[in-house]
Structures are given as C-alpha cells and as structure tokens.
Design an enzyme around this catalytic site. Structure first.
Site, short mmCIF file in Angstrom:
data_model
loop_
_atom_site.label_atom_id
_atom_site.label_comp_id
_atom_site.label_asym_id
_atom_site.label_seq_id
_atom_site.Cartn_x
_atom_site.Cartn_y
_atom_site.Cartn_z
NE ARG A 1 -3.51 -2.30 2.79
CZ ARG A 1 -3.21 -3.43 3.41
NH1 ARG A 1 -2.00 -3.59 3.94
NH2 ARG A 1 -4.08 -4.40 3.50
CE LYS B 1 -6.25 -1.12 4.93
NZ LYS B 1 -7.56 -1.27 4.25
CG HIS C 1 -5.31 0.28 -3.70
ND1 HIS C 1 -4.56 0.34 -2.54
CD2 HIS C 1 -6.21 -0.71 -3.51
CE1 HIS C 1 -5.02 -0.55 -1.69
NE2 HIS C 1 -6.01 -1.21 -2.25
NE ARG D 1 -3.17 -3.74 -1.32
CZ ARG D 1 -2.61 -4.53 -0.41
NH1 ARG D 1 -1.30 -4.67 -0.35
NH2 ARG D 1 -3.36 -5.21 0.45
CG HIS E 1 -5.95 -9.15 1.53
ND1 HIS E 1 -6.24 -9.51 0.22
CD2 HIS E 1 -5.86 -7.80 1.53
CE1 HIS E 1 -6.30 -8.41 -0.52
NE2 HIS E 1 -6.08 -7.37 0.24
CE1 TYR F 1 -6.30 -7.33 -6.53
CE2 TYR F 1 -6.65 -8.38 -4.40
CZ TYR F 1 -6.35 -7.26 -5.15
OH TYR F 1 -6.11 -6.08 -4.53
#
Length: 313
Positions: free
Chosen positions: A153, A177, A251, A254, A277, A286
C-alpha cells in the site's frame, strides 16, 4: 445529550486506535461518519445511545446520499460504535444487529496489462529534474518499481525506513493494517531501482534536509520523508507522461501485482500473505479478475467463440 454521545464516540475511537491499531486515515473517516450520526440523533432528540432504536438507525441510513460503498462504510462505523457500547455495558442491546447493510455492487479491481506497467515505469525514468537540479527520476522509478514489485500500500511504502529493507536477502518488512507486519520479497527490478536511488540520489537529498528525516527510505526534493500525498503526486505526473492520466493510482499497482501473480500461477494463499489480507475472502476478488481476462482472451481468439457456437454443459 451531545456531550454524552461525544464521550462515547471518543472512547470508541480511542479503542480503535490503541487496541485495533487502525490508521489515522481510517480513524478520520470513522470520526466524520460518526459525527454525521451524532447530528442525526440530536435531531431526533435522542438523549443517549440507550434511546436509539433500530428504526432510528434505518432512518439514518436512508438519509445518506452518495455511493453505496460510502453508505456501507458509514454503516460499519455506526455498527462498530453500538457493538462497543454493548461490550462496555452502556446499552443492553445492539440495535444495529438486525439492520441489513446496503448492497454494494461488486467492482473488480482495475489491473494494468504488463505492457502498460512497463510503459509507466519507463515514463518514470523521464522525470524532469527539480528546480534545484535533483534528478528525481531515480526516486520515482524506485518508488513505482517498489509498489508494483511488492504489492505494498502507498502508506506502507512511505512509512518505510532504509533499515526496513534487507538488500542482501531482497526482502522488506511492511507494517500493514492493524499493526500487522509481514515479510515480502523484493524482486530484482525493484532491488536494482532501489540501489540506484540509494547510491545515486538519496545521499544528495539527505544533505538538503533542514532537519532529520528519521531514516526514511523515500524522500522528497527537500530531503524530508515523502508523504502519501506526495507519492500520489509522483504517480499522477508519471502517468500523465505515459499517456495514462486519470487511469492509475497507487492501488492500481497493488491490484496489478496481485493479478499478475495469479495469472502466473501463484496460489491465492500466497497472494493473501503478500498483500497482508487477514482473510482469503478479501483476496478472492482477484481471481475474478483473472477469470474475466480468460474470458476476454477466449472471446477474441477462439474461432467458435467468434461465431457464438459454444459448447453447452
């Protein structure tokens, strides 16, 4: 009333910051959403969260305009506040429990074809020097190669320090995150671009710095840490030179990283780990991108697809 609600919201946001480790940007978005919610409740004359009903929450959602994704984010913030209130014993029931979330249409991530990624990276090499003469192309190429080569990110990239990159092992530690760290390989192209930047430009930028930069990996023209907004500006300028203005965001790189890995045969669990994730469900979107691409290839190249004479079953 407002003061009571304000204190509840502040306590909730502090919990999200300390216990959940949410980013400043996410917390700011939650704060804005909950501010709208407090104003709405104030208009209904609700004295505290105990007086809020399911109908109130539904009416608030119905009052929101904008995209379904924005409404869904606001609903997430409101639901989180009520769940926190229940856990803290401030209310006896979570009134959001039976409020259905808005339907958000599925939007496939926009991944660039490899040829367009290469055109973008080539355009980075043509970055004009700054007014002071600093050849920022070395930094711009390194930044974009890194974003595409690691799937990081943009916030993760600009937060990096030089010591976070193991240039011998060709790996980097990314802070994702929720404060979760992950180790990601750095490809040879990104490594080469980083080496050229670190040896050819970064020392010059460090000398220009008026104060310390904390050992930041990516620096701006004044020698300070490159910001998230600065990285967007870099990519926007490069995309314009590549004839892709308005088509690319950090993004996007990414998304392209993940899609190209899956196209190349990587399994979804590996891609999940590389992207950071928490759930494979998030990564599975994806796989839809690759299926769509396969359909496009089939439709344009298979002779029977062109005539509509497709096999059934």
């Amino acid at each position: 009333m407002a003061g009571d609600l304000d204190s509840r919201v502040r306590a909730h946001l502090e919990h999200l910051a300390v216990e959940r480790g949410l980013s400043i940007n996410t917390l700011s978005a939650y704060d804005r959403d909950l501010a709208r919610y407090r104003v709405f409740l104030d208009g209904l004359g609700r004295a505290d969260l105990n007086g809020v009903t399911r109908a109130d929450v539904g009416a608030f959602l119905a009052s929101l305009g904008g995209a379904a994704s924005s409404v869904a984010r606001t609903m997430s913030a409101v639901r989180g506040l009520h769940r926190f209130a229940l856990a803290e014993g401030w209310v006896g029931v979570d009134v959001t429990d039976e409020v259905p979330p808005p339907r958000v249409p599925l939007r496939l991530p926009k991944a660039l074809p490899l040829a367009e990624v290469e055109a973008l990276l080539a355009a980075a090499e043509a970055t004009p020097p700054t007014k002071s003469g600093a050849p920022m192309a070395l930094r711009d190429r390194a930044l974009l190669e890194f974003l595409y080569g690691t799937g990081a990110r943009v916030s993760e990239a600009v937060d990096l320090d030089v010591d976070d990159v193991d240039r011998q092992d060709r790996t980097v530690i990314l802070d994702g995150k929720g404060g979760k760290q992950r180790l990601v390989p750095v490809g040879s192209y990104a490594c080469r671009a980083l080496e050229e930047y670190l040896s050819g430009l970064r020392p010059e930028l460090v000398r220009k710095a008026r104060k310390g930069n904390g050992g930041a990996l990516f620096l701006n023209a004044r020698g300070g840490r490159l910001t998230r907004q600065g990285a967007w500006t870099v990519l926007g300028a490069v995309a314009e030179r590549a004839g892709m203005a308005g088509k690319v965001s950090p993004h996007t790189l990414r998304h392209s990283f993940a899609t190209h890995l899956l196209d190349g045969g990587a399994d979804i669990r590996t891609v999940q780990e590389l992207l950071g994730h928490s759930s494979a469900t998030t990564t599975q979107i994806y796989t839809r991108v690759t299926v769509e691409r396969l359909r496009e290839v089939y439709a344009t190249s298979h002779p029977r697809a062109l005539t509509g004479d497709l096999p059934v079953g």
